[in-house]
Motif scaffolding. Structure first.
Motif, mmCIF file in Angstrom:
data_model
loop_
_atom_site.group_PDB
_atom_site.id
_atom_site.type_symbol
_atom_site.label_atom_id
_atom_site.label_comp_id
_atom_site.label_asym_id
_atom_site.label_seq_id
_atom_site.Cartn_x
_atom_site.Cartn_y
_atom_site.Cartn_z
ATOM 1 N N PRO A 233 0.821 -1.222 0.000
ATOM 2 C CA PRO A 233 0.000 0.000 0.000
ATOM 3 C C PRO A 233 0.850 1.265 0.000
ATOM 4 O O PRO A 233 1.927 1.314 0.605
ATOM 5 N N GLU A 234 0.338 2.281 -0.676
ATOM 6 C CA GLU A 234 1.011 3.574 -0.741
ATOM 7 C C GLU A 234 0.117 4.679 -0.198
ATOM 8 O O GLU A 234 0.337 5.856 -0.473
ATOM 9 N N SER A 235 -0.890 4.293 0.566
ATOM 10 C CA SER A 235 -1.776 5.281 1.165
ATOM 11 C C SER A 235 -2.212 4.813 2.548
ATOM 12 O O SER A 235 -2.245 3.615 2.839
ATOM 13 N N LEU A 236 -2.531 5.758 3.392
ATOM 14 C CA LEU A 236 -2.993 5.505 4.757
ATOM 15 C C LEU A 236 -4.341 6.189 4.935
ATOM 16 O O LEU A 236 -4.507 7.357 4.583
ATOM 17 N N GLU A 237 -5.303 5.447 5.474
ATOM 18 C CA GLU A 237 -6.622 6.008 5.763
ATOM 19 C C GLU A 237 -6.854 5.995 7.268
ATOM 20 O O GLU A 237 -6.725 4.956 7.917
ATOM 21 N N ILE A 238 -7.169 7.161 7.790
ATOM 22 C CA ILE A 238 -7.461 7.312 9.217
ATOM 23 C C ILE A 238 -8.925 7.703 9.347
ATOM 24 O O ILE A 238 -9.385 8.642 8.694
ATOM 25 N N THR A 239 -9.677 6.977 10.172
ATOM 26 C CA THR A 239 -11.071 7.340 10.447
ATOM 27 C C THR A 239 -11.239 7.486 11.951
ATOM 28 O O THR A 239 -10.598 6.784 12.737
ATOM 29 N N ALA A 240 -12.092 8.420 12.351
ATOM 30 C CA ALA A 240 -12.279 8.683 13.772
ATOM 31 C C ALA A 240 -13.539 9.502 13.984
ATOM 32 O O ALA A 240 -14.061 10.134 13.054
#
Length: 281
Positions: A233-240
């Motif tokens: 992967p070349e992306s990071l997803e943060i949810t909160a």
């Protein structure tokens, strides 16, 4: 470069892309023939969406000799010596530095300058609020279920002939993303990849990737069973869940090297990096 830049909304911190391409190579031959080395670090300030705002390059020249003249090359603008009074002789992109260390362990020159050249790593950020795409200005100060996506793309590629076939190869690169999310603002945090730790006041998110490696290896079409399912992967997803959304600096550190096995086993340096983010505020 521990500073904080705010967007026009005044509530969401600008992304800080720092230490991209910390590299080292021998400097041009010194006039005396002594051993010399040049280290270069590039600091890029980005907007909250990833647009480049400014780029500063910091160079370090070291010679094992106390007194030496070194031929250097740089296309930087606004070059200034940041540690001493020595000034280079400049002809076009050619610089000649006279080092007079006066110490038994050699001599050093530290200088910096600016450039408008595009960095070899493109960083893009996008945001959602309650499932809808929003701009950094629109999400600032809002409450709800938020998403932050950080994508990295290696833009330093070249065509290489491999077995009689021209293929696109990317310069090997390792990048680390680090962000500090205050617990008073962000609850129920989840991430798509990487690692998350908490000290009670902040939740530290880190993510390591090697942009361009999958394309260079052509894993999807290499013909080896199982390789096409390898996920790099070349992306990071943060949810909160956020209350009065505000976000401090996000740091991205990159180097044109791939990590060794020992580096991958140790997370101490990554954790130290995320903890340092609390000092940006």
């Amino acid at each position: 470069m521990r500073k904080k830049i705010y967007s026009r909304a005044g509530r969401i911190g600008c992304l800080l892309l720092a230490v991209i391409f910390a590299v080292s190579w021998p400097a041009a031959a010194a006039a005396s023939g002594e051993s010399t080395k040049k280290d270069e670090t590039v600091y890029v300030n980005l907007s909250a969406s990833g647009t480049v705002e400014s780029t500063t390059v910091s160079d370090w020249l070291h010679s094992d000799s106390n007194a030496v003249r070194i031929a250097d090359r740089s296309n930087l603008k606004n070059i200034q010596n940041v540690k001493s009074a020595e000034q280079p002789t400049k002809t076009g992109d050619s610089l000649t530095w006279t080092l007079n260390g006066g110490e038994s362990d050699g001599a050093d020159i530290y200088y910096d300058g600016t450039t408008s050249a595009a960095p070899p790593l493109k960083v893009s950020l996008s945001y959602t609020l309650n499932g809808k795409s929003v701009t950094p200005e629109q999400i600032a100060g809002k409450s709800g279920r938020v998403g932050i996506r950080i994508s990295l793309k290696n833009t330093d590629s070249r065509s290489v002939n491999v077995g009689g076939r021209n293929v696109v190869m990317y310069t090997p690169m390792t990048a680390v993303v680090a962000a500090a999310l205050p617990s008073d603002t962000f609850r129920n945090v989840s991430i798509s990849k990487g690692k998350m730790i908490s000290d009670g006041n902040n939740q530290f998110v880190t993510f390591l990737c090697m942009p361009g490696l999958s394309e260079s290896l052509d894993l999807k079409n290499c013909g080896v069973d199982g390789f096409d399912t390898i996920d790099l992967p070349e992306s990071l997803e943060i949810t909160a869940d956020a209350r009065d959304f505000t976000l401090g600096s996000i740091a991205v550190a990159a180097t044109p090297e791939l990590p060794s096995e020992d580096d991958l086993k140790s997370g101490e340096s990554m954790e130290d990096m995320t903890k340092d983010l609390t000092h940006y505020n």
